[in-house]
Design a protein around this motif. Structure first.
Motif, PDB file in Angstrom:
ATOM      1  N   ALA A 183       3.343  -2.683  -8.178  1.00 31.86           N
ATOM      2  CA  ALA A 183       2.214  -3.039  -7.676  1.00 31.86           C
ATOM      3  C   ALA A 183       0.798  -3.145  -8.868  1.00 31.86           C
ATOM      4  O   ALA A 183       0.769  -2.011  -9.410  1.00 31.86           O
ATOM      5  N   ILE A 184       0.368  -4.133  -9.012  1.00 35.40           N
ATOM      6  CA  ILE A 184      -0.778  -4.395  -9.978  1.00 35.40           C
ATOM      7  C   ILE A 184      -1.978  -4.552  -9.200  1.00 35.40           C
ATOM      8  O   ILE A 184      -2.122  -5.642  -8.420  1.00 35.40           O
ATOM      9  N   VAL A 185      -2.909  -3.620  -9.172  1.00 33.78           N
ATOM     10  CA  VAL A 185      -3.996  -3.662  -8.442  1.00 33.78           C
ATOM     11  C   VAL A 185      -5.458  -4.309  -9.079  1.00 33.78           C
ATOM     12  O   VAL A 185      -5.765  -3.625  -9.962  1.00 33.78           O
ATOM     13  N   LEU A 186      -5.971  -5.228  -9.189  1.00 29.31           N
ATOM     14  CA  LEU A 186      -7.206  -5.761  -9.745  1.00 29.31           C
ATOM     15  C   LEU A 186      -8.348  -5.631  -8.883  1.00 29.31           C
ATOM     16  O   LEU A 186      -8.492  -5.945  -7.762  1.00 29.31           O
ATOM     17  N   SER A 187      -9.617  -5.151  -9.430  1.00 30.96           N
ATOM     18  CA  SER A 187     -10.648  -4.827  -8.501  1.00 30.96           C
ATOM     19  C   SER A 187     -11.957  -5.556  -9.762  1.00 30.96           C
ATOM     20  O   SER A 187     -12.002  -5.329 -10.819  1.00 30.96           O
TER      21      SER A 187
ATOM     22  N   GLU B 167       0.775  -1.254   0.213  1.00 33.91           N
ATOM     23  CA  GLU B 167       0.206   0.048  -0.002  1.00 33.91           C
ATOM     24  C   GLU B 167       0.746   1.250   0.245  1.00 33.91           C
ATOM     25  O   GLU B 167       1.889   1.322   0.727  1.00 33.91           O
ATOM     26  N   ASN B 168       0.439   2.081  -0.802  1.00 33.69           N
ATOM     27  CA  ASN B 168       1.337   3.547  -0.921  1.00 33.69           C
ATOM     28  C   ASN B 168       0.588   4.575   0.176  1.00 33.69           C
ATOM     29  O   ASN B 168      -0.747   4.531   0.243  1.00 33.69           O
ATOM     30  N   THR B 169       1.428   5.321   0.625  1.00 35.14           N
ATOM     31  CA  THR B 169       0.800   6.438   1.508  1.00 35.14           C
ATOM     32  C   THR B 169       0.113   7.517   0.867  1.00 35.14           C
ATOM     33  O   THR B 169      -0.731   7.971   1.560  1.00 35.14           O
ATOM     34  N   ALA B 170       0.558   7.820  -0.381  1.00 32.06           N
ATOM     35  CA  ALA B 170      -0.271   9.043  -1.006  1.00 32.06           C
ATOM     36  C   ALA B 170      -1.703   8.616  -1.367  1.00 32.06           C
ATOM     37  O   ALA B 170      -2.328   9.723  -1.256  1.00 32.06           O
TER      38      ALA B 170
ATOM     39  N   GLY C  17     -10.868   0.163 -17.527  1.00 33.36           N
ATOM     40  CA  GLY C  17     -10.125   1.395 -16.896  1.00 33.36           C
ATOM     41  C   GLY C  17      -8.976   1.118 -16.122  1.00 33.36           C
ATOM     42  O   GLY C  17      -8.923   0.093 -15.551  1.00 33.36           O
ATOM     43  N   ALA C  18      -7.987   2.095 -16.054  1.00 33.80           N
ATOM     44  CA  ALA C  18      -6.814   2.060 -15.259  1.00 33.80           C
ATOM     45  C   ALA C  18      -6.316   3.339 -14.655  1.00 33.80           C
ATOM     46  O   ALA C  18      -6.933   4.151 -15.349  1.00 33.80           O
ATOM     47  N   ALA C  19      -5.705   3.086 -13.376  1.00 35.47           N
ATOM     48  CA  ALA C  19      -5.310   4.493 -12.993  1.00 35.47           C
ATOM     49  C   ALA C  19      -3.836   4.253 -12.405  1.00 35.47           C
ATOM     50  O   ALA C  19      -3.734   3.024 -11.555  1.00 35.47           O
ATOM     51  N   LEU C  20      -2.920   4.870 -12.955  1.00 33.77           N
ATOM     52  CA  LEU C  20      -1.642   4.465 -12.744  1.00 33.77           C
ATOM     53  C   LEU C  20      -0.991   5.574 -11.811  1.00 33.77           C
ATOM     54  O   LEU C  20      -1.170   6.877 -12.108  1.00 33.77           O
ATOM     55  N   LEU C  21      -0.820   5.077 -10.794  1.00 34.94           N
ATOM     56  CA  LEU C  21      -0.011   5.882  -9.638  1.00 34.94           C
ATOM     57  C   LEU C  21       1.506   6.132  -9.753  1.00 34.94           C
ATOM     58  O   LEU C  21       2.429   5.116  -9.534  1.00 34.94           O
TER      59      LEU C  21
ATOM     60  N   ASP D 136       8.806   7.594 -12.888  1.00 35.97           N
ATOM     61  CA  ASP D 136       8.690   6.559 -11.613  1.00 35.97           C
ATOM     62  C   ASP D 136       7.224   6.252 -11.149  1.00 35.97           C
ATOM     63  O   ASP D 136       6.474   7.098 -10.643  1.00 35.97           O
ATOM     64  N   PHE D 137       6.872   5.080 -11.302  1.00 36.45           N
ATOM     65  CA  PHE D 137       5.554   4.622 -10.994  1.00 36.45           C
ATOM     66  C   PHE D 137       5.480   3.490  -9.904  1.00 36.45           C
ATOM     67  O   PHE D 137       6.415   2.854  -9.523  1.00 36.45           O
ATOM     68  N   ALA D 138       4.455   3.744  -8.909  1.00 35.72           N
ATOM     69  CA  ALA D 138       4.365   3.048  -7.689  1.00 35.72           C
ATOM     70  C   ALA D 138       3.413   1.855  -7.908  1.00 35.72           C
ATOM     71  O   ALA D 138       3.605   0.628  -7.410  1.00 35.72           O
ATOM     72  N   ALA D 139       2.355   1.814  -8.576  1.00 40.06           N
ATOM     73  CA  ALA D 139       1.193   0.970  -8.685  1.00 40.06           C
ATOM     74  C   ALA D 139       0.231   1.398  -9.983  1.00 40.06           C
ATOM     75  O   ALA D 139       0.095   2.337 -10.328  1.00 40.06           O
ATOM     76  N   ILE D 140      -0.499   0.214 -10.364  1.00 41.49           N
ATOM     77  CA  ILE D 140      -1.587   0.610 -11.355  1.00 41.49           C
ATOM     78  C   ILE D 140      -2.655  -0.198 -10.994  1.00 41.49           C
ATOM     79  O   ILE D 140      -2.647  -1.395 -10.350  1.00 41.49           O
TER      80      ILE D 140
END
Length: 139
Positions: A112-116, A2-5, A32-36, A74-78
């Protein structure tokens, strides 16, 4: 992972919002995708189909290409959510192989790759979804 932002639930909600903008007149499968980014900035993407099928672009790549075109690296998660257009997602929608390879170009194994599925969340690392990968350091 988990990212703090921004937390993974918030990131998946942004992916679900991006999914609403998908252009899917042929498959009727909206993603849809959201890239952090590591600084907390988020780039959204949706799949965009084309009558010439190979010209179609996935939601994940749309988000990455938007971010990279803005100078981000610089990417943390999607987060990714997909399913039949006009319906809530009912299953997890993992990235295709091409999207995984694009992620590998810009991200390490811990990305991190987060699936919903619209309710539950599953999180993986890129290393888990793309083991024994080929990247820039292999050239």
């Amino acid at each position: 992972m988990e990212n703090t932002a921004i937390n993974f639930q918030e990131l998946t909600e942004l992916a679900l919002q991006a999914r609403e903008r998908a252009y899917v007149p042929y498959s009727h499968f909206a993603v849809g995708a959201a890239l952090l980014c590591k600084d907390g900035t988020v780039y959204q993407g949706c799949n965009i189909e084309n009558a010439a099928y190979p010209a179609t672009n996935c939601a994940e790549r749309t988000a990455f290409f938007k971010a990279v075109s803005e100078g981000r690296r610089d990417f943390a998660a999607i987060a990714v959510a997909g399913g039949p257009a006009g319906e809530a997602p009912a299953a997890f929608c993992p990235p295709c192989g091409v999207c995984r390879q694009v992620m590998r170009e810009f991200c390490g194994a811990d990305f991190a790759i987060v699936l919903s599925d619209g309710g539950k969340i599953q999180a993986y690392t890129l290393g888990e979804l793309l083991p024994c990968s080929f990247g820039p350091e292999n050239l």
